[in-house]
Write a protein that holds these residues in place. Structure first.
Motif, short mmCIF file in Angstrom:
data_model
loop_
_atom_site.label_atom_id
_atom_site.label_comp_id
_atom_site.label_asym_id
_atom_site.label_seq_id
_atom_site.Cartn_x
_atom_site.Cartn_y
_atom_site.Cartn_z
N LEU A 93 0.87 -1.18 0.00
CA LEU A 93 0.00 0.00 0.00
C LEU A 93 0.90 1.23 0.00
CD1 LEU A 93 -2.67 1.59 0.38
CD2 LEU A 93 -2.40 1.24 2.85
N ILE A 94 0.80 2.06 -1.04
CA ILE A 94 1.61 3.27 -1.14
C ILE A 94 0.76 4.48 -0.77
CG2 ILE A 94 2.89 4.77 -2.72
CD1 ILE A 94 3.65 2.28 -4.32
N LEU A 95 1.28 5.32 0.13
CA LEU A 95 0.59 6.52 0.59
C LEU A 95 1.46 7.73 0.27
CD1 LEU A 95 -0.42 5.21 4.14
CD2 LEU A 95 -1.87 5.29 2.10
N ALA A 96 0.88 8.72 -0.39
CA ALA A 96 1.66 9.90 -0.77
C ALA A 96 0.73 11.01 -1.23
CB ALA A 96 2.66 9.54 -1.87
N CYS A 97 1.30 12.18 -1.47
CA CYS A 97 0.55 13.35 -1.94
C CYS A 97 1.30 13.99 -3.11
CB CYS A 97 0.41 14.40 -0.83
SG CYS A 97 -0.43 13.83 0.64
N GLY A 98 0.55 14.64 -4.00
CA GLY A 98 1.14 15.46 -5.05
C GLY A 98 2.09 14.69 -5.94
N THR A 99 3.24 15.28 -6.21
CA THR A 99 4.24 14.64 -7.06
C THR A 99 4.65 13.29 -6.52
OG1 THR A 99 5.10 16.66 -8.08
CG2 THR A 99 6.66 14.87 -7.79
N SER A 100 4.78 13.15 -5.21
CA SER A 100 5.15 11.87 -4.62
C SER A 100 4.10 10.80 -4.91
CB SER A 100 5.33 12.02 -3.11
OG SER A 100 6.41 12.88 -2.80
N TYR A 101 2.85 11.22 -4.99
CA TYR A 101 1.78 10.28 -5.35
C TYR A 101 2.00 9.74 -6.76
CZ TYR A 101 -2.88 8.71 -6.80
OH TYR A 101 -3.94 7.97 -7.30
N TYR A 102 2.43 10.59 -7.68
CA TYR A 102 2.66 10.13 -9.04
C TYR A 102 3.85 9.19 -9.12
CZ TYR A 102 -0.69 13.76 -10.31
OH TYR A 102 -1.83 14.53 -10.41
N SER A 103 4.85 9.39 -8.28
CA SER A 103 5.96 8.43 -8.25
C SER A 103 5.45 7.08 -7.75
CB SER A 103 7.12 8.94 -7.38
OG SER A 103 6.79 8.95 -6.01
N GLY A 104 4.52 7.11 -6.79
CA GLY A 104 3.92 5.87 -6.32
C GLY A 104 3.10 5.18 -7.39
N CYS A 105 2.37 5.97 -8.19
CA CYS A 105 1.58 5.40 -9.29
C CYS A 105 2.49 4.71 -10.31
CB CYS A 105 0.76 6.49 -9.98
SG CYS A 105 -0.58 7.15 -8.97
N THR A 106 3.65 5.29 -10.56
CA THR A 106 4.62 4.66 -11.45
C THR A 106 5.12 3.35 -10.85
OG1 THR A 106 5.33 6.88 -12.15
CG2 THR A 106 6.76 5.03 -12.72
N ALA A 107 5.42 3.38 -9.55
CA ALA A 107 5.95 2.18 -8.88
C ALA A 107 4.95 1.03 -8.89
CB ALA A 107 6.34 2.53 -7.45
N LYS A 108 3.67 1.33 -8.91
CA LYS A 108 2.65 0.27 -8.96
C LYS A 108 2.87 -0.62 -10.18
CE LYS A 108 -2.34 -0.39 -9.67
NZ LYS A 108 -2.68 -1.34 -8.60
N TYR A 109 3.17 -0.01 -11.33
CA TYR A 109 3.43 -0.80 -12.54
C TYR A 109 4.64 -1.70 -12.35
CZ TYR A 109 0.04 2.03 -15.13
OH TYR A 109 -1.11 2.64 -15.59
N TRP A 110 5.70 -1.16 -11.76
CA TRP A 110 6.89 -1.97 -11.52
C TRP A 110 6.61 -3.11 -10.55
CZ3 TRP A 110 10.11 3.04 -10.40
CH2 TRP A 110 10.55 3.60 -11.61
N LEU A 111 5.99 -2.79 -9.43
CA LEU A 111 5.78 -3.79 -8.37
C LEU A 111 4.91 -4.95 -8.86
CD1 LEU A 111 5.34 -1.29 -5.44
CD2 LEU A 111 7.03 -3.11 -5.49
#
Length: 627
Positions: A314-332
């Motif tokens: 479960l990735i929790l973040a805001c703003g730009t950090s949220y978009y880095s998390g969205c990218t990581a979802k594809y990798w994970l």
């Protein structure tokens, strides 16, 4: 968000306070001020820049050995001088405004019950000069004052609901300063000669003054007097020195120097090769120990054990950090084969969710003090999800202290409000996490590990080649500067990059920009496409390229103008209504780190062409430390 500096000394401390505010300017602010004890309470406040405040201070010969200073970002009350910090108490009594106040206070955070407290204090005869929630705290402390500032502050804090970091002094005890924090960061700076001590919201404020820092924990109160200090925890119990050790923190003020660059954002875009190299320094292989950057592990909480235990992320973040998390979802999910959810932190904490104790909760934050992300982390922990890991740029932050596992990115301080190098450093850390989890689950072969490590080591050189595209991006920016709307398209792994590109453009150029998965065009956004609506397309040569080309044809058929970031071998050519910048090379899974750079440059140069305040865009602050 806002910035605090305070000091008790045996010398004139005003130059240190003003210099501290100047070093906190990168956080964003709309007013600033300084107050000292000088035969009573004296202050200067401004809704201009810190430089104007410094001129005001010099003209009035403001001097004092005890003082506080503040940069404010408005949450309650417009950015007007009477709402600027520091605030003084006035009252009680009908003639309160005619009598000098005795409490001076600065505050970061939001007091949720300020309306009720204001009504209570007005009934006691206190007179309010501002619309802020902060002034309530000053009056409340005054109402509890009976000769001991520390006891008055402690009693007042018991009545507050919300988040705060405060620094307060009283004219009746001129060599005493009290600080407290709950939900907002505050640090104690220990003076070099032990005859002066400081408070600040950020170690950067004290660069060049002291590098000896004590990080206050949640609920702490500190009592500072000339040459000494005492710390107390949230229960009011004295804190031993071993529990809050002094740490040497090198907050180099040189990081805030522009050098040959026009803006800090431009400087930070061009620092990305170095930031990635530093973030990956020492990574010679994929091992769980990369994430054991904590010294306070409980038994069984090391990364090797945790990674084997968890079955989802479960990735929790805001703003730009949220978009880095969205990218990581594809990798994970594609590499590590681990189900992954990405949540906006401010939404997650307020909704009913289904907790899974075998989830790895990953927080992503540049500052490590983002209020919503910290609150979301604590909410997840409260639901029984105790396996936590943070990707963070500040090793001494609250987030690092509160998470079980850590990966520290080494992007260096980021001054520009619009994040650039911190974002790509987060992506690098998240890719390492993906590989480490894949290895722990037996899903990463030696050959794959070697291939990925070679690609990561080549990233700085690959980024340098992308930065060489700047002249072509500048040509695009001349078109964008004349527009008021833009669309960004991406597919798969690059959809979050399109989101980040749109965010950057709207943040600093004030052009309305939206991003969509390209396949969603026909489901609504296509209605917006005209010759006046530029459409930016992230087009790497991956499995979705042919699908993306079809989406591009849909745009051209409606008269839309395309701006395409294409890999060299993608066979997309410039022509009427289509502008192509060719990326130096296709970079596979790590392509997002390269494709985001031209989007950063596009936002930057468009903002320059439109004449906006690039590093300090309107209505935005660097560190969002309040909800």
């Amino acid at each position: 968000m806002c910035g605090i500096v305070g000091a008790v000394s045996n010398r004139n401390i005003v130059p240190v306070l003003v210099q501290g505010l100047a070093r906190l300017e990168y956080r964003g602010y709309d007013s600033c001020g300084v107050a000292v004890y000088a035969n009573g309470l004296q202050r200067a406040r401004s809704t201009a820049r810190v430089a104007e405040l410094a001129e005001q201070v010099n003209a009035s010969h403001l001097e004092g050995s005890t003082g506080i200073a503040h940069t404010r970002w408005a949450t309650h009350g417009a950015p007007l001088v009477h709402n600027a910090h520091p605030h003084f108490s006035h009252g009680p009594g009908a003639d309160a405004l005619n009598r000098p106040g005795r409490i001076a206070l600065v505050h970061n955070g939001i007091i949720e019950n300020h309306d009720q407290l204001r009504t209570l204090l007005q009934a006691k005869g206190y007179v309010f000069q501002s619309q802020t929630d902060t002034e309530v705290i000053a009056h409340l402390i005054d109402s509890r004052y009976d000769g001991d500032l520390f006891e008055a502050v402690k009693a007042a804090l018991e009545q507050l609901r919300g988040a705060y970091a405060i620094a307060v002094f009283c004219k009746d005890e001129p060599q005493r300063l009290v600080g407290a924090r709950a939900g907002s960061p505050l640090i104690l700076g220990v003076g070099r000669d032990s005859q002066e001590h400081f408070l600040a919201s950020d170690a950067m404020a004290l660069a060049g003054v002291t590098d000896q820092i004590v990080y206050l924990e949640e609920g702490d109160i500190v009592d500072i007097q000339l040459g000494k200090y005492w710390l107390f925890d949230r229960l009011g119990k004295p804190v031993a020195a071993a529990q809050r050790p002094i740490k040497t923190v090198h907050a180099h003020s040189g990081a805030a120097e522009l050098g040959p660059y026009r803006h800090f954002m431009q400087k930070e875009i061009f620092e990305q090769p170095r930031a990635i190299a530093d973030t990956l320094q020492g990574v010679d292989g994929i091992v769980p120990e990369l994430f054991d950057q904590q010294m306070n592990h409980a038994p069984g909480s090391n990364a090797a054990h945790v990674f084997k235990e968890i079955d989802s992320v479960l990735i929790l973040a805001c703003g730009t950090s949220y978009y880095s998390g969205c990218t990581a979802k594809y990798w994970l999910e594609s590499i590590a084969k681990i189900p992954t959810q990405v949540e906006v932190a401010s939404e997650y904490r307020y909704r009913e969710s289904v907790p899974n104790p075998r989830t790895l909760v990953v927080t992503i934050t540049q500052s490590g003090e983002t209020a919503d992300t910290l609150a979301a982390l604590r909410h997840a922990q409260g639901l029984g999800m105790t396996h936590t890991l943070t990707i963070c740029n500040v090793a001494t932050s609250a987030m690092v202290r509160e998470c079980e596992l850590t990966y520290i990115t080494r992007a260096g301080i980021e001054i520009g409000v619009a994040s650039t190098k911190a974002f790509t450093a987060q992506l690098a850390g998240l890719f390492l996490l993906t590989l480490a989890l894949a290895q722990a689950k037996g899903r990463l072969s030696e050959a794959e590990e070697t291939r990925h490590l070679i690609a990561m080591r080549h990233l700085p050189a690959a980024l340098q080649a992308v930065l060489a595209l700047e002249p072509q991006v500048i040509a695009w920016s001349e078109d964008f500067a004349k527009k008021e709307n833009a669309l960004f398209l991406g597919r798969g792994l690059h959809y979050p990059i399109a989101l980040e590109g749109a965010l950057k453009l709207k943040e600093i150029s004030y052009i309305h920009a939206e991003a969509y998965p390209a396949g969603e065009l026909k489901h609504g956004p296509l209605a917006l496409v005209t010759s006046a609506m530029p459409v930016v397309t992230v087009a790497p040569n991956d499995a979705l390229l042919e699908k993306l080309k079809s989406n591009m044809h849909e745009v051209r058929a409606r008269g839309g103008v395309l701006y395409v970031l294409a890999d060299a071998d993608s066979h997309i050519e410039s022509g009427e209504g289509i502008h192509v910048i060719r990326m130096p090379e296709h970079y596979g899974e790590l392509s997002p780190l390269l494709h985001v750079v031209p989007l950063q440059l596009l936002a930057y140069h468009t903002a320059c062409a439109r004449g906006t305040d690039v590093d300090k865009p309107r209505n935005l602050a660097k560190s969002v430390t309040v909800e």
